[in-house]
Design an enzyme around this catalytic site. Structure first.
Site, PDB file in Angstrom:
ATOM      1  N   HIS A  83       4.748   6.086   5.646  1.00 50.42           N
ATOM      2  CA  HIS A  83       3.423   5.480   5.466  1.00 50.42           C
ATOM      3  C   HIS A  83       3.231   4.427   6.556  1.00 50.42           C
ATOM      4  CE1 HIS A  83       0.144   3.101   3.786  1.00 50.42           C
ATOM      5  NE2 HIS A  83      -0.154   4.175   3.064  1.00 50.42           N
ATOM      6  N   GLU A 143       1.781   1.608   6.689  1.00 48.93           N
ATOM      7  CA  GLU A 143       2.037   0.207   6.314  1.00 48.93           C
ATOM      8  C   GLU A 143       3.542  -0.078   6.327  1.00 48.93           C
ATOM      9  OE1 GLU A 143       0.389  -1.272   2.564  1.00 48.93           O
ATOM     10  OE2 GLU A 143       2.036  -2.709   2.529  1.00 48.93           O
ATOM     11  N   CYS A 168      -0.693  -5.544  -4.081  1.00 53.89           N
ATOM     12  CA  CYS A 168      -1.878  -6.390  -3.971  1.00 53.89           C
ATOM     13  C   CYS A 168      -2.714  -6.369  -5.254  1.00 53.89           C
ATOM     14  CB  CYS A 168      -2.713  -5.953  -2.776  1.00 53.89           C
ATOM     15  SG  CYS A 168      -3.597  -4.425  -3.074  1.00 53.89           S
ATOM     16  N   HIS A 217      -7.478   5.130   4.690  1.00 49.39           N
ATOM     17  CA  HIS A 217      -7.179   6.536   4.413  1.00 49.39           C
ATOM     18  C   HIS A 217      -8.283   7.173   3.576  1.00 49.39           C
ATOM     19  CE1 HIS A 217      -2.604   6.005   5.250  1.00 49.39           C
ATOM     20  NE2 HIS A 217      -3.268   6.374   6.322  1.00 49.39           N
TER      21      HIS A 217
HETATM   22 FE1  SF4 Z   1      -4.548  -2.432   0.985  1.00 47.63          FE
HETATM   23 FE2  SF4 Z   1      -4.650  -4.083  -1.112  1.00 47.63          FE
HETATM   24 FE3  SF4 Z   1      -5.454  -4.926   1.268  1.00 47.63          FE
HETATM   25 FE4  SF4 Z   1      -6.886  -3.175  -0.093  1.00 47.63          FE
HETATM   26  S1  SF4 Z   1      -6.479  -5.330  -0.679  1.00 47.63           S
HETATM   27  S2  SF4 Z   1      -6.407  -3.062   2.088  1.00 47.63           S
HETATM   28  S3  SF4 Z   1      -5.314  -1.930  -1.065  1.00 47.63           S
HETATM   29  S4  SF4 Z   1      -3.387  -4.356   0.714  1.00 47.63           S
END
Ligand code: SF4
Length: 332
Positions: A138, A140, A208, A55
């Site tokens: 979203h 995801e 994450c 994005h």
């Molecule tokens: Fe998304 Fe985290 Fe993967 Fe980056 S590391 S693409 S923010 S899930």
């Protein structure tokens, strides 16, 4: 004789720009962009990408110029084309439709999102239902919810928890979008645990490392500055969370998609500027903002200490394992 002040300079001269550490690209975004770039070198334009690969307006426009075509509907991809799934992941239905249409597919889903998909599939086979904490609409969330045909319930806030139509509370697991506010997610999770004491949590949290680290860095940055600027696109979930977090900590915060978006009035009487960037915002945009801030009178740029990220994810098979430069040279 007095010289007129340029109109794009704030009244109070800026004194310092503090850079959050870490900020900007994460390993999943780096990998996703590299997958598109390598596919363009390997197979030539056009390469089709389902949804924005990440994005960020700059990244998407750059890849468009190189020959990527971004689509939302698989019906818009011609037979035999090469198709890439974005870093956000896709539902089983999209995977199956793409396979049925016979595309050559490369999956740029971040491995940390795939990890959530694998967990959902595994526990579902054991009979679990799920609460997913995330933002409706979203991609995801659509991808993760779409790993199952039923038995997965979205909650966006604490109020939603009371409404979740769970029928097997003794076999219930919780998963989250990877880019949530860490603090909001903890609050919602507490409400889930209060209503469903037997709920199974992920072994490692789904939010994450990149989201966590960037939010931790804003917690260090915001109290030291008068205003926070977040480089990121309006569609970027983790960038929005950074701006909200700074505001929650009592520091005015604004998001910019490009340096030109910076408004001088945001900086009026706010000489210390904090700067960070969402996980999908490239460093070139951060540097452009710094250049603009310097032109507005900031005297120093100081990088705050922070976590050094070393995570890298492997590329899918079929796109080469040499460096991008070696790979391009080999193909030419
Ligand atoms: Fe998304 Fe985290 Fe993967 Fe980056 S590391 S693409 S923010 S899930």
């Amino acid at each position: 004789m007095t010289t007129a002040r340029p109109t794009d300079l704030p009244e109070t001269p800026l004194s310092e720009v503090l850079l959050a550490e870490p900020r900007g690209f994460c390993a999943g975004v780096d990998r996703a962009i590299e997958i598109v770039e390598r596919a363009l070198v390997r197979f030539g334009a056009p390469i089709y990408v389902r949804h924005e690969i990440v994005h960020n307006t700059y990244v998407v426009n750059d890849l468009k110029q190189k020959g990527a075509i971004f689509i939302e509907e698989l019906a818009d991809v011609p037979p035999g084309a090469t198709l890439i799934f974005s870093a956000h992941g896709v539902s089983k239905a999209v995977q199956q439709e793409a396979a049925a249409r016979g595309f050559q597919i490369f999956d740029a889903t971040c491995p940390l999102v795939t990890k959530v998909h694998v967990e959902v599939a595994k526990l579902s086979r054991e009979g679990y239902q799920f609460i997913m904490i995330g933002h409706k609409g979203h991609p995801e969330v659509e991808g993760t919810m779409g790993q199952l045909s039923d038995g997965i319930f979205l909650v966006e806030d604490v109020a939603d928890v009371a409404r979740a139509p769970v029928t097997r509370p003794e076999q219930l697991a919780v998963v989250t979008q990877t880019t949530l506010s860490v603090d909001d997610a903890a609050e919602i999770l507490a409400a889930v645990k209060a209503r469903f004491p037997l709920v199974r949590e992920p072994k490692q949290q789904d939010i994450c490392y990149a989201t966590q680290n960037r939010q931790d860095a804003v917690k260090v940055l915001a109290p030291q500055v008068d205003v926070v600027i977040v480089v990121g696109s309006p569609t970027s979930s983790n960038s929005n969370r950074l701006r909200e977090l700074a505001e929650r900590l009592g520091t005015p915060a604004y998001m910019v998609d490009a340096a030109e978006d910076l408004q001088p009035e945001w900086l009026a009487d706010r000489p210390r500027v904090g700067l960070t960037a969402g996980a999908s915002a490239p460093d070139v945009l951060v540097q452009a903002v710094i250049t603009r801030l310097k032109a507005m009178g900031s005297v120093a740029v100081r990088r705050l200490p922070g976590v050094q990220e070393t995570i890298e994810f492997p590329l899918p098979m079929g796109l080469g394992n040499k460096s991008m430069a070696e790979f391009a040279a080999q193909r030419s």
